[in-house]
Design a protein around this motif. Structure first.
Motif, short mmCIF file in Angstrom:
data_model
loop_
_atom_site.label_atom_id
_atom_site.label_comp_id
_atom_site.label_asym_id
_atom_site.label_seq_id
_atom_site.Cartn_x
_atom_site.Cartn_y
_atom_site.Cartn_z
N VAL A 3 26.42 35.66 45.57
CA VAL A 3 26.74 35.12 46.67
C VAL A 3 27.69 33.67 46.42
O VAL A 3 27.18 33.07 45.48
CB VAL A 3 25.56 34.67 47.75
CG1 VAL A 3 25.92 33.87 48.79
CG2 VAL A 3 24.70 36.06 48.12
N ARG A 4 28.56 33.55 46.96
CA ARG A 4 29.48 32.35 46.75
C ARG A 4 28.51 31.13 47.16
O ARG A 4 27.85 31.07 47.95
CB ARG A 4 30.78 32.25 47.73
CG ARG A 4 30.42 32.10 49.29
CD ARG A 4 31.25 32.53 50.28
NE ARG A 4 30.76 32.61 51.58
CZ ARG A 4 31.59 32.80 52.65
NH1 ARG A 4 32.95 32.60 52.40
NH2 ARG A 4 31.43 32.72 53.88
N GLU A 5 29.05 30.20 46.41
CA GLU A 5 28.32 28.69 46.26
C GLU A 5 26.74 28.75 46.47
O GLU A 5 26.24 28.27 47.20
CB GLU A 5 28.72 28.04 47.55
CG GLU A 5 30.35 27.75 47.77
CD GLU A 5 30.72 26.60 46.71
OE1 GLU A 5 29.81 25.86 46.32
OE2 GLU A 5 31.89 26.58 46.12
N HIS A 86 12.15 40.76 41.13
CA HIS A 86 12.92 41.99 40.86
C HIS A 86 14.35 41.16 40.50
O HIS A 86 15.05 40.42 41.17
CB HIS A 86 13.47 42.62 42.22
CG HIS A 86 12.05 43.22 42.62
ND1 HIS A 86 11.71 44.59 42.62
CD2 HIS A 86 11.22 42.46 43.35
CE1 HIS A 86 10.60 44.62 43.28
NE2 HIS A 86 10.18 43.60 43.89
N LEU A 87 14.84 41.64 39.23
CA LEU A 87 16.22 40.93 38.85
C LEU A 87 17.10 42.03 39.35
O LEU A 87 17.29 43.20 38.85
CB LEU A 87 16.27 40.82 37.19
CG LEU A 87 17.69 40.65 36.71
CD1 LEU A 87 18.02 39.00 36.96
CD2 LEU A 87 17.60 40.84 34.96
N ARG A 88 17.84 41.60 40.28
CA ARG A 88 18.72 42.79 41.03
C ARG A 88 19.84 41.84 42.04
O ARG A 88 19.53 40.78 42.43
CB ARG A 88 17.84 43.62 41.87
CG ARG A 88 18.40 44.70 42.65
CD ARG A 88 17.13 45.46 43.29
NE ARG A 88 17.69 46.77 44.16
CZ ARG A 88 17.47 47.84 43.83
NH1 ARG A 88 17.08 48.11 42.80
NH2 ARG A 88 18.26 48.94 44.39
N ASP A 89 20.88 42.76 42.06
CA ASP A 89 21.87 42.31 42.88
C ASP A 89 21.65 42.52 44.24
O ASP A 89 21.94 43.95 44.53
CB ASP A 89 23.41 42.60 42.25
CG ASP A 89 24.34 42.17 43.42
OD1 ASP A 89 24.08 41.87 44.44
OD2 ASP A 89 25.56 42.41 42.84
N PHE A 90 21.18 42.17 45.28
CA PHE A 90 21.01 42.63 46.37
C PHE A 90 22.10 42.75 47.36
O PHE A 90 21.90 43.72 48.22
CB PHE A 90 19.96 42.07 47.31
CG PHE A 90 19.95 40.54 47.48
CD1 PHE A 90 21.14 39.84 48.17
CD2 PHE A 90 19.01 39.68 46.96
CE1 PHE A 90 21.07 38.46 48.23
CE2 PHE A 90 19.24 38.25 47.09
CZ PHE A 90 20.22 37.57 47.61
N LEU A 111 22.38 32.62 53.85
CA LEU A 111 23.33 33.28 55.00
C LEU A 111 24.73 32.88 54.91
O LEU A 111 25.59 33.36 55.72
CB LEU A 111 22.67 33.22 56.24
CG LEU A 111 21.73 34.21 56.92
CD1 LEU A 111 21.34 34.18 58.22
CD2 LEU A 111 22.15 35.72 56.24
N HIS A 112 25.11 31.89 54.05
CA HIS A 112 26.54 31.73 53.77
C HIS A 112 27.43 32.60 52.86
O HIS A 112 28.45 32.46 52.74
CB HIS A 112 26.68 30.25 53.07
CG HIS A 112 25.88 30.26 52.08
ND1 HIS A 112 24.98 29.96 51.86
CD2 HIS A 112 26.45 29.97 50.49
CE1 HIS A 112 24.37 29.92 50.31
NE2 HIS A 112 25.56 30.25 49.90
N THR A 113 26.53 33.75 52.44
CA THR A 113 27.06 34.94 52.12
C THR A 113 28.65 35.52 52.52
O THR A 113 28.61 35.38 53.62
CB THR A 113 26.14 35.96 51.84
OG1 THR A 113 26.62 37.01 51.10
CG2 THR A 113 25.70 36.62 53.09
#
Ligand SMILES: C[S@@+](CC[C@H](N)C(=O)[O-])C[C@H]1O[C@@H](n2cnc3c(N)ncnc32)[C@H](O)[C@@H]1O
Length: 191
Positions: A3-5, A86-90, A111-113
Motif C-alpha cells: 500500500v502506498r505510503e 501471516h506474511l502475505r500481500d492482502f 484505508l489510504h490504499t
C-alpha cells in the motif's frame, strides 16, 4: 503490492501516537469478539492488545517480514498465545481465510490504499453476518505529526462512503480517538 505510503517509522516513535487500549475499547474490540483480523499489523501495536481482549484467534497480516517479526516478538513478550501471523500481500492475494469465518476486521491506518474497496470487499467476504469492520485513520488535518500526505489521506466521509459501498451498515460514523485519529465502525448485513 505494498500500500502506498505505508512504511513505518521507528517503533518507539510510532507507539507515541496512540493509546491502543483506549482505541480498541472505543472501536468495540471487547471480550465479546471471538476471531479477529488485522490488515497490516505493523509492529503489532493494535493486534497484540486486541488478541488479549478477544476469545479466539487474532490473525495479523503484513507484507513486510520485519513487521511480522516485530509482531511475533511483541506477542511473545505479552504472552499472547492466540496470535497467528501471516506474511502475505492482502492486496493481490486476499487473506486466504474462509468466507464468513471471523467476527471483526481491523483496518487501522490502511484505508489510504489505492483501492480501499478491494480491502473492504475482502473484509466483507471473511466476516460472519453481523460481524464488524472497524477502520481508524489519521485526522484530516495537516498538523498531525504523521500520516499519509493530505492528497491521499481519507476524510471520515470517504471512509464511510467506501464502507457503505462495500455493503456494510454504518454503526458509528465518527468516533473521536485522541489525539490524532478517528474511527468508523460498521457491521456486515445479515442476509
Ligand atoms: C501504516 S502501517 C499501519 C500498521 C498498523 N495497522 C497500525 O496502525 O499500527 C501499514 C502496514 O501495512 C503493511 N502493508 C502495506 N501493504 C500491504 C499489503 N499489500 N499486504 C499486507 N500488508 C501490507 C505495511 O507493511 C505496514 O506494516
Amino acid at each position: 503490492m505494498k500500500v502506498r505510503e505505508s512504511g513505518m517509522p521507528e517503533a518507539g516513535l510510532w507507539h507515541t501516537f496512540f493509546d491502543p487500549e483506549a482505541i480498541l475499547g472505543a472501536m468495540g474490540l471487547t471480550g465479546n469478539v471471538r476471531d479477529a483480523v488485522d490488515f497490516g499489523c505493523g509492529y503489532g501495536t493494535f493486534a497484540i492488545p486486541a488478541a488479549k481482549r478477544i476469545q479466539g484467534t487474532l490473525h495479523g497480516f503484513d507484507i513486510d517480514p520485519a513487521m511480522i517479526k516485530a509482531s511475533r516478538r511483541l506477542a511473545e513478550q505479552e504472552n499472547a498465545h492466540n496470535v497467528r501471523l501471516h506474511l502475505r500481500d492482502f492486496v493481490t492475494e486476499g487473506t486466504g481465510l474462509d468466507a464468513a469465518s471471523v467476527d471483526y476486521v481491523m483496518l487501522f491506518n490502511i484505508l489510504h490504499t489505492e483501492d480501499p474497496l478491494r480491502l473492504l470487499r475482502e473484509a466483507s467476504r471473511i466476516l460472519l453476518p453481523g460481524g464488524y469492520v472497524g477502520a481508524i485513520h489519521w485526522n484530516y488535518d495537516p498538523e498531525t505529526p504523521r500520516g499519509p500526505p493530505m492528497a491521499m489521506r481519507p476524510r471520515p466521509e470517504d471512509c464511510r462512503r467506501w464502507i457503505e459501498e462495500a455493503g456494510f451498515l454504518i454503526e458509528k460514523e465518527h468516533i473521536h480517538l485522541p489525539s490524532y485519529h478517528y474511527g468508523v465502525l460498521a457491521r456486515k448485513k445479515h442476509v
